[in-house]
Design a protein around this motif. Structure first.
Motif: not given
Length: 155
Positions: A139-148
Motif C-alpha cells: 500500500p502507498h500509505l500504511e499507518l501503524d495504528l497500534g503504536r499510534n
C-alpha cells in the motif's frame, strides 16, 4: 460483482445491492432493490436483510482523528507526522486524509534522484491502509495504528 474486504456495514451492503441490481439489469435479469438486499444479506451469512440491518453498524469508525500524531510507512519510507485533515468518502468505507510529516520523506527510490514530500493527501481504509498499491503490491500509505494509539494514551 465485487465485494468489499472490509467488515460489512449497512452502507457497504447497500452499495453491493446496487451493484448487483446493475449487473442483473445488464444481463436482462432485473431484480428489485429489496430482493437485491436479501441476496446480499444472505451472501454475508445473515438470514435476511432485516437481520443484517439490525446486526451491522451504520458506519465503520475512522482509524485516525484530526490532530492525531501518527506513524507508519509512505511509499515504503518510515515516517512520523500529524493528521491535518480528514473526510469520509461516500459508500466505499474510505477516508481522505492529509498528513504533514515531521521530517520530509523521499518518495523516489532511484539513487541519483530525490523528491521529498512534507505533506501528503491519501485515501485510507478502516485499517489505516491505502487501497492504492506500489509496483511491488505494498500500500502507498500504511499507518501503524497500534503504536499510534499507545503513544496517544501515554500523553
Amino acid at each position: 460483482m465485487t465485494y468489499s474486504l472490509f467488515p460489512p456495514s449497512v452502507p457497504g451492503l447497500k452499495a453491493e445491492a446496487r451493484a448487483l441490481r446493475e449487473e442483473r439489469a445488464e444481463k436482462g435479469q432485473p431484480i428489485s432493490h429489496a430482493a437485491a438486499l436479501e441476496v446480499i444479506a444472505r451472501s454475508h451469512g445473515y438470514r435476511d436483510w432485516n437481520t443484517a440491518r439490525a446486526a451491522l453498524p451504520d458506519t465503520i469508525s475512522c482509524p485516525v482523528t484530526v490532530g492525531e500524531d501518527v506513524s507508519g510507512h509512505y511509499l515504503g519510507q518510515a515516517f512520523t507526522g500529524r493528521v491535518l485533515a480528514l473526510a469520509a468518502l461516500t459508500d466505499a468505507q474510505l477516508y481522505s486524509v492529509t498528513i504533514e510529516f515531521d521530517e520530509p520523506v523521499d518518495v523516489v527510490t532511484f539513487e541519483s534522484f530525490s523528491a521529498f514530500r512534507k505533506r501528503i493527501n491519501a485515501r485510507i481504509d478502516p485499517y489505516g491502509k491505502s487501497p492504492a498499491r506500489t509496483g511491488n503490491g505494498r500500500p502507498h500509505l500504511e499507518l501503524d495504528l497500534g503504536r499510534n494509539r499507545a503513544a496517544q494514551s501515554q500523553r
